[in-house]
Scaffold this motif. Structure first.
Motif, short mmCIF file in Angstrom:
data_model
loop_
_atom_site.label_atom_id
_atom_site.label_comp_id
_atom_site.label_asym_id
_atom_site.label_seq_id
_atom_site.Cartn_x
_atom_site.Cartn_y
_atom_site.Cartn_z
N LYS A 86 0.85 -1.19 0.00
CA LYS A 86 0.00 0.00 0.00
C LYS A 86 0.89 1.24 0.00
N LYS A 88 -0.03 4.15 -2.03
CA LYS A 88 -0.76 5.29 -2.58
C LYS A 88 -1.53 6.01 -1.48
N LYS A 90 -4.70 8.51 -0.19
CA LYS A 90 -6.14 8.43 -0.50
C LYS A 90 -6.46 9.15 -1.81
N GLU A 92 -4.43 9.65 -4.33
CA GLU A 92 -3.86 8.89 -5.45
C GLU A 92 -4.68 7.63 -5.77
N LEU A 93 -5.36 7.09 -4.78
CA LEU A 93 -6.18 5.90 -4.99
C LEU A 93 -7.40 6.19 -5.85
N LYS A 94 -7.87 7.44 -5.81
CA LYS A 94 -9.07 7.83 -6.56
C LYS A 94 -10.22 6.85 -6.32
N GLU A 95 -10.80 6.27 -7.39
CA GLU A 95 -11.95 5.38 -7.22
C GLU A 95 -11.60 4.10 -6.45
N GLU A 96 -10.33 3.75 -6.42
CA GLU A 96 -9.92 2.54 -5.70
C GLU A 96 -10.19 2.65 -4.20
N TYR A 97 -10.29 3.88 -3.70
CA TYR A 97 -10.51 4.02 -2.25
C TYR A 97 -11.87 3.47 -1.85
N GLY A 98 -12.89 3.65 -2.69
CA GLY A 98 -14.18 3.01 -2.45
C GLY A 98 -15.16 3.73 -1.55
N GLU A 108 -16.57 10.30 -4.30
CA GLU A 108 -15.39 9.59 -3.84
C GLU A 108 -14.58 10.50 -2.91
N TYR A 110 -11.43 11.57 -2.95
CA TYR A 110 -10.65 12.63 -3.57
C TYR A 110 -11.54 13.76 -4.07
#
Length: 311
Positions: A86, A88, A90, A92-98, A108, A110
């Motif tokens: 891990k 990245k 928050k 940088e995670l963009k949609e991956e953060y969930g 989201e 970001y």
């Protein structure tokens, strides 16, 4: 190509187009009219709970009236115990953060952070500190007040955002800068249950040369939530340093070294391997090595990223 090489390559390109090429609609005539940012500052607020680290990072650029004209909010968050994969933040995670799926406004993380940033622009420290909040539940005690302009685009807890921004403004130093950027490099240590986040704030003039920079590391674990710079002599490097300098003193030497340099010039800083744990130390006999002998690999990576993010 690894992340460092990608970022260094991109930062070198940015350095060549920094003048006369705006970003996100900014006025490229700003340099002719005077620098956009009178001061620049960095603030970090960290917490540790049940093996998880959260480091909230705020970078600000202030105009001559002390109003925020640049702001970047991000959070470096580890998993309990530390997940080495891990790396990245928050943002940088963009949609991956969930967060979007559970957000009452369908936004989201970001996106909500960017809304908060825009809300803060043009405001003073006191105005940001005075943003109205309310308690939603036991885990969210400082969310934007329902029905407020901010709540229309940001409904997550902003307590640490406000605290980090206040610290960044209090820490702000004269910069007279045309652009500001921030970069973060995360490293999780599962065995030590520790998250190291190297942070670089870079402020540049119209020619893309550094006029001010701040380097810090949020090395957070169950024993401390202060950054290395904040710990000063308590960090304990001086006694084992070959040049008798504490961590924060060596970081300042690196910052001074960066002044007047472009992204490309900093990326070309000569380094050498001292041992298996220190593979990127300033080259022996160099001007930088006179004041900084610790590993600067993460510094260089974070600075390069800050240049690419500058606006």
């Amino acid at each position: 190509m690894n992340k460092l090489l990608k970022v260094l390559a991109a930062s070198a390109l940015v350095a060549t187009v920094l003048v006369g090429c705006g970003k996100k609609g900014e006025d490229t005539g700003a340099a002719a009219e005077g620098a956009k940012y009178a001061k620049a500052g960095l603030g970090v607020v960290s917490s540790y709970s049940d093996g998880q680290v959260n480091s909230t990072i705020a970078a600000v650029g202030l105009d001559a009236d002390g109003k925020v004209q640049y702001i970047d909010i991000d959070v470096a968050q580890s998993t309990p115990g530390g997940d080495a994969e891990k790396t990245k933040t928050k943002k940088e995670l963009k949609e991956e953060y969930g967060m979007k799926g559970v957000s009452p406004i369908g936004k989201e993380w970001y996106e909500q952070a960017q809304f908060f940033e825009q809300f803060c622009k043009g405001k003073t420290a006191d105005e940001i500190a005075g943003i109205e909040t309310e308690k939603r539940d036991e885990e969210h005690t400082t969310v934007p007040k329902s029905g407020s302009d901010l709540a229309a685009g940001c409904t997550m807890d902003i307590g640490e955002f406000k605290e980090a921004v206040a610290k960044a403004i209090a820490n702000a130093q004269d910069a007279n800068a045309d652009k500001i950027g921030v970069g973060e490099v995360m490293a999780n240590d599962g065995e030590a249950k520790q998250l190291d986040t190297t942070i670089a704030l870079v402020a540049t003039d119209a020619d893309g040369k550094v006029v001010y920079s701040k380097i810090d590391v949020a090395q957070i674990n169950e024993k401390t939530t202060d950054t290395k710079s904040e710990r000063k002599e308590d960090y304990g490097m001086k006694g084992v340093s070959g040049i008798g300098k504490e961590w924060y003193e060596q970081a300042i030497a690196f910052e001074e070294y960066c002044k007047g340099k472009t992204a490309d010039e900093i990326a070309k800083t000569e380094t050498e391997k001292r041992d298996e744990e220190h593979t990127t130390v300033p080259k022996t006999g160099s001007d930088l090595a006179a004041g900084c002998t610790m590993d600067i690999g993460a510094f260089l990576e974070a600075v390069a990223e800050a240049f690419t993010n500058a606006q």
